[in-house]
Design a protein around this motif. Structure first.
Motif, PDB file in Angstrom:
ATOM      1  N   TYR A   1      -9.599  -0.650   9.196  1.00  0.00           N
ATOM      2  CA  TYR A   1     -10.570  -0.042   8.424  1.00  0.00           C
ATOM      3  C   TYR A   1     -10.417   1.549   8.153  1.00  0.00           C
ATOM      4  O   TYR A   1      -9.538   2.094   8.807  1.00  0.00           O
TER       5      TYR A   1
ATOM      6  N   TYR B   1     -12.004   5.153   7.802  1.00  0.00           N
ATOM      7  CA  TYR B   1     -13.266   5.787   8.581  1.00  0.00           C
ATOM      8  C   TYR B   1     -13.035   7.241   7.878  1.00  0.00           C
ATOM      9  O   TYR B   1     -11.854   7.838   7.719  1.00  0.00           O
TER      10      TYR B   1
ATOM     11  N   TYR C   1     -14.541  11.007   8.523  1.00  0.00           N
ATOM     12  CA  TYR C   1     -15.358  12.276   9.305  1.00  0.00           C
ATOM     13  C   TYR C   1     -15.138  13.486   8.551  1.00  0.00           C
ATOM     14  O   TYR C   1     -14.287  13.821   7.958  1.00  0.00           O
TER      15      TYR C   1
ATOM     16  N   TYR D   1     -19.496  11.531  11.600  1.00  0.00           N
ATOM     17  CA  TYR D   1     -19.088  10.380  11.004  1.00  0.00           C
ATOM     18  C   TYR D   1     -19.941  10.494   9.845  1.00  0.00           C
ATOM     19  O   TYR D   1     -21.072  10.707   9.557  1.00  0.00           O
TER      20      TYR D   1
ATOM     21  N   HIS E   1     -17.430   4.336   6.441  1.00  0.00           N
ATOM     22  CA  HIS E   1     -16.192   3.619   6.836  1.00  0.00           C
ATOM     23  C   HIS E   1     -16.279   2.141   6.085  1.00  0.00           C
ATOM     24  O   HIS E   1     -17.478   1.618   5.693  1.00  0.00           O
TER      25      HIS E   1
ATOM     26  N   ARG F   1      -8.004   2.423  11.228  1.00  0.00           N
ATOM     27  CA  ARG F   1      -7.707   1.905  12.661  1.00  0.00           C
ATOM     28  C   ARG F   1      -8.184   0.586  12.615  1.00  0.00           C
ATOM     29  O   ARG F   1      -9.297   0.070  11.933  1.00  0.00           O
TER      30      ARG F   1
ATOM     31  N   GLY G   1     -10.178  -2.353  13.732  1.00  0.00           N
ATOM     32  CA  GLY G   1     -11.756  -2.328  14.163  1.00  0.00           C
ATOM     33  C   GLY G   1     -11.999  -3.229  15.330  1.00  0.00           C
ATOM     34  O   GLY G   1     -13.136  -3.706  15.244  1.00  0.00           O
ATOM     35  N   ASP G   2     -11.264  -3.254  16.304  1.00  0.00           N
ATOM     36  CA  ASP G   2     -11.546  -4.025  17.387  1.00  0.00           C
ATOM     37  C   ASP G   2     -11.238  -3.349  18.558  1.00  0.00           C
ATOM     38  O   ASP G   2     -10.326  -2.416  18.699  1.00  0.00           O
ATOM     39  N   TYR G   3     -11.886  -3.616  19.784  1.00  0.00           N
ATOM     40  CA  TYR G   3     -11.482  -3.246  21.034  1.00  0.00           C
ATOM     41  C   TYR G   3     -11.681  -1.728  21.369  1.00  0.00           C
ATOM     42  O   TYR G   3     -10.984  -0.993  22.436  1.00  0.00           O
ATOM     43  N   GLY G   4     -12.463  -0.862  20.604  1.00  0.00           N
ATOM     44  CA  GLY G   4     -12.585   0.445  20.764  1.00  0.00           C
ATOM     45  C   GLY G   4     -11.600   1.484  21.018  1.00  0.00           C
ATOM     46  O   GLY G   4     -11.670   2.326  21.881  1.00  0.00           O
ATOM     47  N   GLN G   5     -10.571   1.092  20.151  1.00  0.00           N
ATOM     48  CA  GLN G   5      -9.498   1.957  20.026  1.00  0.00           C
ATOM     49  C   GLN G   5      -9.971   3.478  19.559  1.00  0.00           C
ATOM     50  O   GLN G   5     -10.825   3.681  18.961  1.00  0.00           O
ATOM     51  N   ASN G   6      -8.977   4.538  20.240  1.00  0.00           N
ATOM     52  CA  ASN G   6      -9.051   5.804  19.926  1.00  0.00           C
ATOM     53  C   ASN G   6      -9.027   6.022  18.512  1.00  0.00           C
ATOM     54  O   ASN G   6      -8.215   5.244  17.766  1.00  0.00           O
ATOM     55  N   PHE G   7      -9.448   7.134  17.620  1.00  0.00           N
ATOM     56  CA  PHE G   7      -9.128   7.720  16.519  1.00  0.00           C
ATOM     57  C   PHE G   7      -7.832   8.687  16.629  1.00  0.00           C
ATOM     58  O   PHE G   7      -7.639   9.140  17.338  1.00  0.00           O
TER      59      PHE G   7
ATOM     60  N   PHE H   1      -6.404  11.619  14.400  1.00  0.00           N
ATOM     61  CA  PHE H   1      -6.770  12.425  13.618  1.00  0.00           C
ATOM     62  C   PHE H   1      -5.707  13.061  12.950  1.00  0.00           C
ATOM     63  O   PHE H   1      -4.903  13.621  13.765  1.00  0.00           O
TER      64      PHE H   1
ATOM     65  N   ARG I   1     -19.312   2.595  25.276  1.00  0.00           N
ATOM     66  CA  ARG I   1     -17.940   3.182  25.121  1.00  0.00           C
ATOM     67  C   ARG I   1     -18.144   4.684  24.976  1.00  0.00           C
ATOM     68  O   ARG I   1     -19.018   5.141  24.336  1.00  0.00           O
TER      69      ARG I   1
ATOM     70  N   TYR J   1     -15.548   8.326  25.129  1.00  0.00           N
ATOM     71  CA  TYR J   1     -13.883   8.697  24.627  1.00  0.00           C
ATOM     72  C   TYR J   1     -14.392  10.260  25.049  1.00  0.00           C
ATOM     73  O   TYR J   1     -15.049  11.046  24.529  1.00  0.00           O
TER      74      TYR J   1
ATOM     75  N   TYR K   1     -11.520  13.613  23.779  1.00  0.00           N
ATOM     76  CA  TYR K   1     -10.525  14.229  22.752  1.00  0.00           C
ATOM     77  C   TYR K   1     -10.484  15.610  23.285  1.00  0.00           C
ATOM     78  O   TYR K   1     -11.555  16.431  23.850  1.00  0.00           O
TER      79      TYR K   1
ATOM     80  N   ASN L   1     -15.306  -2.492  14.791  1.00  0.00           N
ATOM     81  CA  ASN L   1     -15.521  -1.467  13.619  1.00  0.00           C
ATOM     82  C   ASN L   1     -16.642  -0.611  13.827  1.00  0.00           C
ATOM     83  O   ASN L   1     -17.170   0.192  12.827  1.00  0.00           O
TER      84      ASN L   1
ATOM     85  N   GLN M   1     -17.304   5.883  16.039  1.00  0.00           N
ATOM     86  CA  GLN M   1     -17.537   6.947  17.188  1.00  0.00           C
ATOM     87  C   GLN M   1     -18.583   8.018  16.793  1.00  0.00           C
ATOM     88  O   GLN M   1     -18.288   8.542  15.485  1.00  0.00           O
TER      89      GLN M   1
END
Lengths: 111, 114
Positions: free
Chosen positions: A32, A34, A36, A46, A49, A91, A93-99, A101, B31, B33, B35, B100, B103
């Motif tokens: 996806y 996104y 910001y 935000y 996206h 990113r 779009g699954d599993y809550g991964q970090n962004f 930047f 969730r 996070y 940073y 998707n 955050q």
């Protein structure tokens, strides 16, 4: 996650549309895009996206090219309060991964 | 509508002291996070929780850093034996579960080491 490339800075006249480009030529099919923005001394906010269709909300529009290798964030009527650093991130779009930047684009809206 | 809340907003401490920051996420978000952001750079990922489980840690998170989220609600980030290089903005973000989901960030805690 795919890498993005954005111009370092841009100017826009107040009341005009601000068009912020982002290149993501290595984007994969399930990533996806996104957007910001970060105004000085605040956390990233935000904006919007999308995956492959154009998206619009109350803040902005996101135009993604058909090959998905680039996108444009459009602020239809920029105001002085839109002056900020704008980040484009891709990113999965699954599993809550970090962004991840990058340095972003510093948009200055001029009176 | 309460967003992500971080406390304190600013912290000034002497080198070698311990500091602790708190983050209260959006209430229905499971969730969370952390940073870190230094001047002129974009935020860099430190760690990620899903409910109370810490699922991912960046290599930036040295052994002087510890994060907890004991009841799956608020989280704390502690830095022990602070160093000059720890001076930064520490940002917390939260999101709901599902593909998707964006955050949502708090306004951060700015740490200055004297």
């Amino acid at each position: 996650d795919a890498k993005t490339t954005q111009p370092t800075s841009m100017d826009c006249a107040e009341g005009r549309a601000a068009n912020l480009p982002c290149n993501h030529s290595t984007i994969s099919g399930n990533e996806y895009v996104y957007w910001y923005r970060q105004i000085h001394s605040q956390g990233p906010q935000y904006i919007i996206h999308g995956l492959k269709n154009n998206e619009t909300n109350e803040m902005a529009s996101l135009i993604i090219t058909e090959d998905r290798k680039s996108s444009t964030l459009i602020l239809p009527h920029a105001t002085l309060r839109d002056t900020a650093v704008y980040y484009c991130i891709v990113r999965v779009g699954d599993y809550g991964q970090n962004f991840v930047f990058g340095p972003g684009t510093r948009l200055s809206v001029l009176p | 509508d309460t967003g992500v809340s971080q406390d304190p907003r600013h912290k000034i401490t002497k080198r070698g002291q311990n500091v602790t920051f708190r983050c209260d996420p959006i209430s229905e978000h499971n969730r969370l996070y952390w940073y870190r952001q230094t001047l002129g750079q974009g935020p860099e990922f430190l760690t990620y929780f899903q409910n109370e489980a810490q699922l991912e840690k960046s290599r930036l998170l040295s052994d002087r850093f510890s994060a907890e989220r004991p009841k799956g609600s608020f989280s704390t980030l502690e830095i022990q034996r602070t160093e000059q290089g720890d001076s930064a903005m520490y940002l917390c973000a939260s999101s709901s579960q599902g593909p998707n989901q964006p955050q949502h960030f708090g306004d951060g805690t700015r740490l200055s080491i004297l």
